[in-house]
Design a protein around this motif. Sequence first.
Motif, PDB file in Angstrom:
ATOM      1  N   LEU A   1      53.507  38.120  41.687  1.00 43.89           N
ATOM      2  CA  LEU A   1      52.806  36.932  41.901  1.00 43.89           C
ATOM      3  C   LEU A   1      52.567  37.001  43.404  1.00 43.89           C
ATOM      4  CD1 LEU A   1      54.237  34.238  39.478  1.00 43.89           C
ATOM      5  CD2 LEU A   1      51.842  35.348  39.412  1.00 43.89           C
ATOM      6  N   PRO A   2      51.227  36.392  44.207  1.00 45.58           N
ATOM      7  CA  PRO A   2      51.103  36.400  45.328  1.00 45.58           C
ATOM      8  C   PRO A   2      51.946  35.059  46.122  1.00 45.58           C
ATOM      9  CG  PRO A   2      49.106  36.936  44.546  1.00 45.58           C
ATOM     10  CD  PRO A   2      50.244  36.649  43.499  1.00 45.58           C
ATOM     11  N   ALA A   3      52.068  34.976  47.472  1.00 39.89           N
ATOM     12  CA  ALA A   3      52.798  33.729  47.754  1.00 39.89           C
ATOM     13  C   ALA A   3      51.810  32.713  47.646  1.00 39.89           C
ATOM     14  CB  ALA A   3      53.133  33.996  49.177  1.00 39.89           C
ATOM     15  N   ASP A   4      50.564  32.708  47.563  1.00 38.05           N
ATOM     16  CA  ASP A   4      49.735  31.466  47.821  1.00 38.05           C
ATOM     17  C   ASP A   4      49.817  30.634  46.714  1.00 38.05           C
ATOM     18  OD1 ASP A   4      47.417  29.815  47.562  1.00 38.05           O
ATOM     19  OD2 ASP A   4      46.215  31.016  48.804  1.00 38.05           O
ATOM     20  N   PRO A   5      50.359  29.322  47.005  1.00 38.39           N
ATOM     21  CA  PRO A   5      50.461  28.268  45.726  1.00 38.39           C
ATOM     22  C   PRO A   5      49.458  28.115  44.776  1.00 38.39           C
ATOM     23  CG  PRO A   5      50.354  27.115  47.762  1.00 38.39           C
ATOM     24  CD  PRO A   5      50.451  28.638  48.198  1.00 38.39           C
ATOM     25  N   ALA A   6      48.294  28.367  45.315  1.00 39.94           N
ATOM     26  CA  ALA A   6      46.905  28.186  44.421  1.00 39.94           C
ATOM     27  C   ALA A   6      46.883  29.152  43.374  1.00 39.94           C
ATOM     28  CB  ALA A   6      46.043  28.009  45.173  1.00 39.94           C
ATOM     29  N   VAL A   7      47.454  30.511  43.863  1.00 42.22           N
ATOM     30  CA  VAL A   7      47.363  31.673  42.696  1.00 42.22           C
ATOM     31  C   VAL A   7      48.399  31.228  41.724  1.00 42.22           C
ATOM     32  CG1 VAL A   7      47.769  34.038  42.459  1.00 42.22           C
ATOM     33  CG2 VAL A   7      46.601  33.045  44.421  1.00 42.22           C
ATOM     34  N   ARG A   8      49.599  30.885  42.423  1.00 43.22           N
ATOM     35  CA  ARG A   8      50.852  30.695  41.367  1.00 43.22           C
ATOM     36  C   ARG A   8      50.518  29.298  40.126  1.00 43.22           C
ATOM     37  NH1 ARG A   8      55.929  32.545  42.257  1.00 43.22           N
ATOM     38  NH2 ARG A   8      55.885  33.998  44.103  1.00 43.22           N
ATOM     39  N   ALA A   9      49.562  28.500  40.771  1.00 42.83           N
ATOM     40  CA  ALA A   9      49.153  27.500  39.919  1.00 42.83           C
ATOM     41  C   ALA A   9      48.446  28.011  38.795  1.00 42.83           C
ATOM     42  CB  ALA A   9      48.467  26.410  40.746  1.00 42.83           C
TER      43      ALA A   9
ATOM     44  N   PRO B   1      41.362  30.627  45.238  1.00 46.33           N
ATOM     45  CA  PRO B   1      41.477  31.493  46.209  1.00 46.33           C
ATOM     46  C   PRO B   1      41.005  32.831  45.774  1.00 46.33           C
ATOM     47  CG  PRO B   1      43.580  30.996  45.377  1.00 46.33           C
ATOM     48  CD  PRO B   1      42.709  29.955  44.626  1.00 46.33           C
ATOM     49  N   GLU B   2      40.346  33.641  46.595  1.00 50.12           N
ATOM     50  CA  GLU B   2      40.014  35.083  46.299  1.00 50.12           C
ATOM     51  C   GLU B   2      41.234  35.940  45.995  1.00 50.12           C
ATOM     52  OE1 GLU B   2      36.865  37.094  46.480  1.00 50.12           O
ATOM     53  OE2 GLU B   2      36.092  34.888  46.147  1.00 50.12           O
ATOM     54  N   GLU B   3      42.545  35.627  46.441  1.00 49.46           N
ATOM     55  CA  GLU B   3      43.538  36.215  46.314  1.00 49.46           C
ATOM     56  C   GLU B   3      43.953  36.214  44.683  1.00 49.46           C
ATOM     57  OE1 GLU B   3      47.969  36.924  48.136  1.00 49.46           O
ATOM     58  OE2 GLU B   3      47.098  35.053  48.404  1.00 49.46           O
ATOM     59  N   LEU B   4      43.445  35.333  44.236  1.00 46.62           N
ATOM     60  CA  LEU B   4      43.778  35.116  42.542  1.00 46.62           C
ATOM     61  C   LEU B   4      42.898  36.323  41.875  1.00 46.62           C
ATOM     62  CD1 LEU B   4      44.704  34.119  39.660  1.00 46.62           C
ATOM     63  CD2 LEU B   4      42.785  32.489  39.961  1.00 46.62           C
ATOM     64  N   PHE B   5      41.642  36.353  42.411  1.00 52.00           N
ATOM     65  CA  PHE B   5      40.670  37.385  41.807  1.00 52.00           C
ATOM     66  C   PHE B   5      41.188  39.041  42.167  1.00 52.00           C
ATOM     67  CE2 PHE B   5      37.603  33.798  41.845  1.00 52.00           C
ATOM     68  CZ  PHE B   5      37.864  33.541  40.757  1.00 52.00           C
ATOM     69  N   ASP B   6      41.793  39.059  43.282  1.00 50.64           N
ATOM     70  CA  ASP B   6      42.427  40.234  43.875  1.00 50.64           C
ATOM     71  C   ASP B   6      43.558  41.000  43.058  1.00 50.64           C
ATOM     72  OD1 ASP B   6      40.308  40.107  45.889  1.00 50.64           O
ATOM     73  OD2 ASP B   6      41.880  39.421  47.342  1.00 50.64           O
ATOM     74  N   TRP B   7      44.411  39.795  42.734  1.00 48.82           N
ATOM     75  CA  TRP B   7      45.414  40.096  41.938  1.00 48.82           C
ATOM     76  C   TRP B   7      45.051  40.441  40.541  1.00 48.82           C
ATOM     77  CZ3 TRP B   7      47.181  36.891  37.540  1.00 48.82           C
ATOM     78  CH2 TRP B   7      48.414  37.086  37.311  1.00 48.82           C
ATOM     79  N   SER B   8      44.103  39.858  40.010  1.00 55.33           N
ATOM     80  CA  SER B   8      43.565  40.103  38.631  1.00 55.33           C
ATOM     81  C   SER B   8      43.005  41.477  38.448  1.00 55.33           C
ATOM     82  CB  SER B   8      42.651  39.020  38.111  1.00 55.33           C
ATOM     83  OG  SER B   8      42.187  39.211  36.800  1.00 55.33           O
ATOM     84  N   ALA B   9      41.919  41.741  39.451  1.00 51.82           N
ATOM     85  CA  ALA B   9      41.716  43.040  39.378  1.00 51.82           C
ATOM     86  C   ALA B   9      42.564  44.073  39.506  1.00 51.82           C
ATOM     87  CB  ALA B   9      40.528  43.116  40.644  1.00 51.82           C
TER      88      ALA B   9
END
Length: 274
Positions: A78-86, A101-109
């Motif tokens: 999981l990325p550190a960004d709390p919005a991604v963890r949410a 956050p774009e980081e969520l989609f980067d993590w999913s891709a």
Amino acid sequence: MDHLTRLHILQHEADRFDEAVRRAADGGREAPPVPSCPGWSVADLAGHLGSVQRYLTHILRERLAEPCDPTDPELYALPADPAVRAAWPMPDRTPHHGPVPEELFDWSAAAARDLVAVLRELGPDVPVWTWSPDGDRTSGFWIRMQTIEQAVHRWDAQAVTGHPDPFAPALAVDAVTQTIEVMAPARRGWKQAPPGTGERYRFRRTDAPGSWTVEFDGDEVRSDHRDTAPVHVEAAGTASDLMLFLWGRLPSERLHVTGDGALLEHWFTLVPPA
């Protein structure tokens, strides 16, 4: 369909899913709801699929014979960004409707790419844990299952902003077969569905020759490959529309129904949604 074709479709559908969720999120300004997944936003959709794929990548990479704890955050990078963890769907939580956050989609891709890579490395015959009701404990089970799930959620994501593209006929035919022969028995066991009383269904393609006939007898789900065997209800549509109906994405009114139409809706009592 061979496993290399499925892996090609899996990556293609993953790329289209990524495009669709980013477009729906409108540059991260909102997490719009997903009409075909009540209560979910596009953030939930990306969080769900990314989590499933990372969980399975761990099982496949370690060649595990038993499932591991799905609530262990170490499995998901999981990325550190709390919005991604949410948006991470484990353990149980409320749906995510804030900015995405774009980081969520980067993590999913990245999760999809990693899953494709490990499945390509292993091929279809490596023994691993699966939930298959018929005892298929191979990596090939996951190649097939995840190709279908990725395609369904691509359709979900595209439906947020417009008209989703239908499934390719070969994929849809494979998905209908898999839903009837694998998903239906599994879902009946998971949700303790009522015993069948001899209900007989036929799903007939209209875009090419082909049909599926199914009978529910007690706890058994039986396939009958006779195209003219008697049934109580028949639903006809393209292979893509039949796949969408069986996955709960298309109402029965969009199909051509003959026989007992009420029995068609009873399908989801006999085969409860996952």
